[in-house]
Design a protein around this motif. Structure first.
Motif, PDB file in Angstrom:
ATOM      1  N   ASN A   1       0.814  -1.209   0.000  1.00 20.19           N
ATOM      2  CA  ASN A   1       0.000   0.000   0.000  1.00 20.19           C
ATOM      3  C   ASN A   1       0.851   1.264   0.000  1.00 20.19           C
ATOM      4  OD1 ASN A   1      -2.492  -1.231  -0.067  1.00 20.19           O
ATOM      5  ND2 ASN A   1      -2.525  -1.527   2.156  1.00 20.19           N
ATOM      6  N   LEU A   2       1.903   1.235   0.783  1.00 20.36           N
ATOM      7  CA  LEU A   2       2.743   2.432   0.916  1.00 20.36           C
ATOM      8  C   LEU A   2       3.366   2.852  -0.411  1.00 20.36           C
ATOM      9  CD1 LEU A   2       4.898   2.546   4.140  1.00 20.36           C
ATOM     10  CD2 LEU A   2       3.082   4.077   3.408  1.00 20.36           C
ATOM     11  N   LYS A   3       3.645   1.870  -1.257  1.00 21.11           N
ATOM     12  CA  LYS A   3       4.368   2.198  -2.497  1.00 21.11           C
ATOM     13  C   LYS A   3       3.556   3.087  -3.436  1.00 21.11           C
ATOM     14  CE  LYS A   3       3.094  -1.699  -5.360  1.00 21.11           C
ATOM     15  NZ  LYS A   3       3.238  -3.126  -5.525  1.00 21.11           N
ATOM     16  N   HIS A   4       2.256   3.185  -3.208  1.00 23.74           N
ATOM     17  CA  HIS A   4       1.427   4.060  -4.046  1.00 23.74           C
ATOM     18  C   HIS A   4       1.562   5.529  -3.678  1.00 23.74           C
ATOM     19  CE1 HIS A   4      -0.412   0.628  -5.807  1.00 23.74           C
ATOM     20  NE2 HIS A   4      -0.859   0.176  -4.651  1.00 23.74           N
ATOM     21  N   PHE A   5       2.191   5.817  -2.527  1.00 19.15           N
ATOM     22  CA  PHE A   5       2.219   7.189  -2.018  1.00 19.15           C
ATOM     23  C   PHE A   5       3.528   7.903  -2.342  1.00 19.15           C
ATOM     24  CE2 PHE A   5      -0.935   5.102   0.585  1.00 19.15           C
ATOM     25  CZ  PHE A   5      -1.923   6.064   0.721  1.00 19.15           C
ATOM     26  N   PRO A   6       3.443   9.169  -2.765  1.00 19.32           N
ATOM     27  CA  PRO A   6       4.672   9.942  -2.979  1.00 19.32           C
ATOM     28  C   PRO A   6       5.247  10.425  -1.649  1.00 19.32           C
ATOM     29  CG  PRO A   6       2.747  11.299  -3.484  1.00 19.32           C
ATOM     30  CD  PRO A   6       2.236   9.940  -3.089  1.00 19.32           C
ATOM     31  N   ILE A   7       5.928   9.522  -0.957  1.00 19.86           N
ATOM     32  CA  ILE A   7       6.448   9.810   0.383  1.00 19.86           C
ATOM     33  C   ILE A   7       7.948  10.091   0.314  1.00 19.86           C
ATOM     34  CG2 ILE A   7       6.932   8.732   2.619  1.00 19.86           C
ATOM     35  CD1 ILE A   7       4.458   6.944   2.043  1.00 19.86           C
ATOM     36  N   HIS A   8       8.417  11.028   1.144  1.00 21.80           N
ATOM     37  CA  HIS A   8       9.848  11.305   1.199  1.00 21.80           C
ATOM     38  C   HIS A   8      10.547  10.564   2.327  1.00 21.80           C
ATOM     39  CE1 HIS A   8       8.370  14.767  -1.084  1.00 21.80           C
ATOM     40  NE2 HIS A   8       9.542  14.685  -1.676  1.00 21.80           N
ATOM     41  N   SER A   9       9.835  10.421   3.462  1.00 19.26           N
ATOM     42  CA  SER A   9      10.546   9.815   4.585  1.00 19.26           C
ATOM     43  C   SER A   9       9.638   9.015   5.505  1.00 19.26           C
ATOM     44  CB  SER A   9      11.300  10.879   5.381  1.00 19.26           C
ATOM     45  OG  SER A   9      10.406  11.856   5.845  1.00 19.26           O
ATOM     46  N   LEU A  10      10.286   8.109   6.240  1.00 26.00           N
ATOM     47  CA  LEU A  10       9.620   7.314   7.271  1.00 26.00           C
ATOM     48  C   LEU A  10      10.207   7.704   8.607  1.00 26.00           C
ATOM     49  CD1 LEU A  10       9.743   3.642   5.883  1.00 26.00           C
ATOM     50  CD2 LEU A  10       7.895   5.321   5.644  1.00 26.00           C
ATOM     51  N   LYS A  11       9.331   7.907   9.592  1.00 20.10           N
ATOM     52  CA  LYS A  11       9.808   8.149  10.950  1.00 20.10           C
ATOM     53  C   LYS A  11       9.534   6.903  11.781  1.00 20.10           C
ATOM     54  CE  LYS A  11       9.688  12.201  12.709  1.00 20.10           C
ATOM     55  NZ  LYS A  11       9.217  13.439  13.378  1.00 20.10           N
ATOM     56  N   ILE A  12      10.604   6.232  12.198  1.00 21.98           N
ATOM     57  CA  ILE A  12      10.451   4.998  12.979  1.00 21.98           C
ATOM     58  C   ILE A  12       9.925   5.344  14.362  1.00 21.98           C
ATOM     59  CG2 ILE A  12      11.597   2.939  13.883  1.00 21.98           C
ATOM     60  CD1 ILE A  12      13.837   3.407  11.869  1.00 21.98           C
ATOM     61  N   ASP A  13       8.853   4.703  14.756  1.00 24.98           N
ATOM     62  CA  ASP A  13       8.227   5.019  16.035  1.00 24.98           C
ATOM     63  C   ASP A  13       9.188   4.800  17.204  1.00 24.98           C
ATOM     64  OD1 ASP A  13       5.613   5.841  17.257  1.00 24.98           O
ATOM     65  OD2 ASP A  13       6.041   4.026  18.428  1.00 24.98           O
ATOM     66  N   ARG A  14       9.082   5.719  18.155  1.00 18.17           N
ATOM     67  CA  ARG A  14       9.902   5.692  19.361  1.00 18.17           C
ATOM     68  C   ARG A  14       9.851   4.357  20.090  1.00 18.17           C
ATOM     69  NH1 ARG A  14       7.966   8.173  24.194  1.00 18.17           N
ATOM     70  NH2 ARG A  14       6.455   9.390  23.016  1.00 18.17           N
ATOM     71  N   SER A  15       8.702   3.687  20.062  1.00 17.66           N
ATOM     72  CA  SER A  15       8.559   2.433  20.811  1.00 17.66           C
ATOM     73  C   SER A  15       9.511   1.344  20.310  1.00 17.66           C
ATOM     74  CB  SER A  15       7.117   1.937  20.738  1.00 17.66           C
ATOM     75  OG  SER A  15       6.755   1.685  19.393  1.00 17.66           O
ATOM     76  N   PHE A  16       9.925   1.427  19.038  1.00 16.66           N
ATOM     77  CA  PHE A  16      10.878   0.435  18.522  1.00 16.66           C
ATOM     78  C   PHE A  16      12.321   0.823  18.844  1.00 16.66           C
ATOM     79  CE2 PHE A  16       7.289   0.235  15.487  1.00 16.66           C
ATOM     80  CZ  PHE A  16       6.860  -1.042  15.802  1.00 16.66           C
TER      81      PHE A  16
END
Ligand code: C2E
Ligand code: MG
Ligand code: MG
Ligand code: MG
Length: 279
Positions: A191-206
């Motif tokens: 699903n994510l690959k359809h979006f024009p995204i620049h960055s991912l923010k890894i959640d603090r919990s990980f």
């Protein structure tokens, strides 16, 4: 006797409910007035590039100076602001303040690549979001390329078709788009690959239990590798100590945000942070 107890219980619950509803209404009323009374404020937290040690962005995090309770974090009022629709006006206030602060930073000789702001689900689906945001930016003469919009996975995945469409519009206008709290929302990569995204923010919990926790370490390693292979920038949230930092350096994670470098700070203090020679 059982009847009496039942009645007491009933009274107990209704009283509790009433006082809770009452407190809820009071807070709602205070929240409505907070914008006009200028009680909101922004704190800024730097995102530092591991490549060159520079501050790449500041994330704007809203605060409420409550008339009686003092400084309130967003967890205390964003859900209510979202339920009541106040979030829409608040979101516009946030963008305006960010624009004003970009200009103030420029006056102080500081030009950062970008500022990041958070959008909740209701803001994201506001019908005139794109027009309003571009209008505000044009009022201040600021290019959308200086603004990164952070959306959580769950916001994006609520209605993928609609979300892709809004993302496309924002992307065309030059906004940068980031997925916030990544890893918590069960979104498939497909699903994510359809979006024009620049960055991912890894959640603090990980991040918080790396590098000691084996599972979290494996997850963070996988997210960074995956982001790289998709050509996305990665931001690690909630980095608090040197062990976490060294682990992320080894993975070649680009950007770090967390108490290790700085807590979110009021504007004047973040200016001092940016200008400190020994940072
Ligand atoms: P977020 O966007 O994921 O922001 C990161 C949160 O993690 C911030 O909490 C920040 O203070 C905290 N944090 C950063 N580094 C560390 C660390 O090293 N350790 C720990 N323990 N915490 C760290 P904050 O400021 O309370 O904001 C909470 C959430 O409220 C944000 O999560 C965001 O989802 C929402 N929020 C904040 N400002 C706005 C806004 O203007 N609009 C909307 N819609 N939501 C906002
Ligand atoms: Mg965020
Ligand atoms: Mg986050
Ligand atoms: Mg969060």
């Amino acid at each position: 006797e059982a009847k009496q107890r039942g009645r007491n219980l009933y009274q107990f619950y209704t009283q509790d409910l009433n006082s809770r509803t009452y407190r809820h209404l009071v807070m709602e009323n205070q929240l409505v007035k907070a914008l006009a009374k200028d009680e909101f404020d922004l704190h800024y937290q730097p995102q530092i590039s591991l490549r060159n040690g520079q501050v790449e962005a500041l994330e704007a995090l809203v605060r409420w100076h409550h008339p009686e309770k003092g400084l309130q974090n967003p967890a205390h009022f964003i859900p209510l602001a979202e339920d009541t629709g106040i979030i829409e006006g608040l979101g516009q206030w946030v963008l305006r303040r960010v624009c004003q602060d970009i200009l103030r930073l420029r006056q102080a000789g500081i030009e950062l690549p970008r500022m990041a702001i958070n959008l909740s689900a209701r803001q994201f689906r506001q019908v005139d979001l794109v027009e309003r945001y571009t209008h505000i930016l044009s009022e201040y003469g600021i290019s959308p390329s200086h603004i990164e919009l952070e959306l959580t996975e769950s916001t994006i995945m609520q209605d993928i078709k609609v979300a892709v469409d809004i993302f496309e519009q924002l992307h065309q206008l030059g906004f940068r788009l980031a997925v916030d709290d990544f890893g918590t929302g069960y979104s498939s990569l497909n699903n994510l690959k359809h979006f024009p995204i620049h960055s991912l923010k890894i959640d603090r919990s990980f991040v918080s239990d790396t590098p000691h926790d084996r599972d979290d370490t494996a997850i963070v390693t996988a997210i960074v590798a995956m982001a790289k292979s998709l050509g996305l920038e990665v931001v690690a949230e909630g980095v608090e100590n040197e062990d976490q930092l060294n682990f992320l350096k080894k993975l070649d994670c680009e950007l770090i945000q967390g108490y290790y470098y700085s807590k979110p700070l009021p504007f004047d203090e973040v200016c001092q942070y940016l200008m400190a020679p020994d940072r």
